[in-house]
Design a protein around this motif. Sequence first.
Motif, PDB file in Angstrom:
ATOM      1  N   GLU A  22      44.749  52.307  60.077  1.00 62.54           N
ATOM      2  CA  GLU A  22      46.186  52.268  59.798  1.00 62.54           C
ATOM      3  C   GLU A  22      46.989  52.371  61.097  1.00 62.54           C
ATOM      4  N   ALA A  23      46.624  53.305  61.948  1.00 61.86           N
ATOM      5  CA  ALA A  23      47.343  53.477  63.207  1.00 61.86           C
ATOM      6  C   ALA A  23      47.220  52.248  64.097  1.00 61.86           C
TER       7      ALA A  23
ATOM      8  N   ARG B 130      55.841  56.741  60.330  1.00 56.17           N
ATOM      9  CA  ARG B 130      54.462  56.931  59.890  1.00 56.17           C
ATOM     10  C   ARG B 130      53.505  56.903  61.084  1.00 56.17           C
TER      11      ARG B 130
ATOM     12  N   LEU C 262      42.533  56.320  58.704  1.00 56.18           N
ATOM     13  CA  LEU C 262      43.691  56.623  59.549  1.00 56.18           C
ATOM     14  C   LEU C 262      43.653  55.817  60.844  1.00 56.18           C
TER      15      LEU C 262
ATOM     16  N   LEU D 166      41.641  60.130  66.244  1.00 58.83           N
ATOM     17  CA  LEU D 166      41.613  59.533  64.902  1.00 58.83           C
ATOM     18  C   LEU D 166      40.180  59.184  64.535  1.00 58.83           C
TER      19      LEU D 166
ATOM     20  N   GLU E  98      53.578  60.168  62.876  1.00 59.53           N
ATOM     21  CA  GLU E  98      52.877  61.184  62.098  1.00 59.53           C
ATOM     22  C   GLU E  98      51.372  61.122  62.330  1.00 59.53           C
ATOM     23  N   ILE E  99      50.836  59.925  62.305  1.00 60.06           N
ATOM     24  CA  ILE E  99      49.383  59.771  62.468  1.00 60.06           C
ATOM     25  C   ILE E  99      48.972  60.137  63.887  1.00 60.06           C
TER      26      ILE E  99
ATOM     27  N   THR F  59      48.417  63.745  65.096  1.00 60.02           N
ATOM     28  CA  THR F  59      47.268  64.526  64.623  1.00 60.02           C
ATOM     29  C   THR F  59      46.149  64.600  65.651  1.00 60.02           C
TER      30      THR F  59
END
Length: 360
Positions: free
Chosen positions: A307-308, A289, A304, A299, A292-293, A296
């Motif tokens: 979370e990261a 996960r 997000l 952020l 994945e973040i 991108t």
Amino acid sequence: MVEHVVIPASERSGATGSGGRRGPDGTGQFGAIGLHLADPRVEASVLGLLERVESELRATVASADPLIAEASRHLLDAGGKRFRPLLVALGAQFGDPRNEQVVPAAVVMELTHLATLYHDDVMDEAAVRRGAPTANSRWTNSVAILVGDYVFARAASTAADLGPEAVRLQARTFARLVHGQIAETVGPRGTDPVAHYLHVIAEKTGSLIATSARFGGMFAGASAEHTEALAGYGEIIGVAFQLSDDLLDIAAESLQSGKTPGTDLREGVPTLPVLYALASDDSDAASVRLREILATGPLVDDALHAEALGLLRESPALKRARETVRSYAEDARAQLAPLPDGPARRALESLCDYIADRTG
């Protein structure tokens, strides 16, 4: 660049910007960067040198043109920890720190550093540095670039007064800085991203700190062996400090790093923990996960980002990055082996301890 630990004006004494009050543990002037000067004579020598450097910095960038005078003092007046002059002053303790060339040598190093910051802020489109508006946001990009050129010219002029070897070393150092900035700008170009990142830090940050330590020994008349040891130490401790800032951006729960935690994540800056996380092949759900973040890019989404940040703080990547920083700190300590034992060497060793401790 190593720029995140800036000492608030309320904690500074005199003009050095290095802090003039003893903390509760009695560590004195330099606790904010982990330096402990236990010997009063060495402390007095270092502080005296830094006071003189501060005065000379302002005199050196003075100009009859009011705009140039104000703009070239802009970053000087904003403060900072004066880490490079500090390394000059500490390196000088292995020779005669009273040599009249030590102070201008420190001025060369700090002005070269400051010149790069004017340019960095234009490239980064930065609005604030050291808690104040950047020169580019206050006067335009063109003025900031030209002022950076002027500050570098004044550094080069001071180096010329020190002799051809000083000019040669400053030029080589500046060439490394430019190489590092170009490498950062264009990216890895097919090379390992971690190796590329470490190379960029060595070129952009380690090189100038290495030359600062070298100048201290050289212009104080230290032996060639001791001067080389100081330069080796400076390069590695500079990289270690920058890497530890990377970790603080992730791990700090407060403004310990001098900026809001997770700023690099929000801006998409690929620091060491992020690079390790992206290169990981761990198959657990959290690692997958996180990749994945991070893939991108910047952020900007608050959810997000949070979370990261949480995943990174618990990740094997952060643990690995901590081990890397400790390894650099120990490598820096090893560079000091040829130097005589005493308060100046122990002060340099205290920076290694600080870096290892601050990364957890």
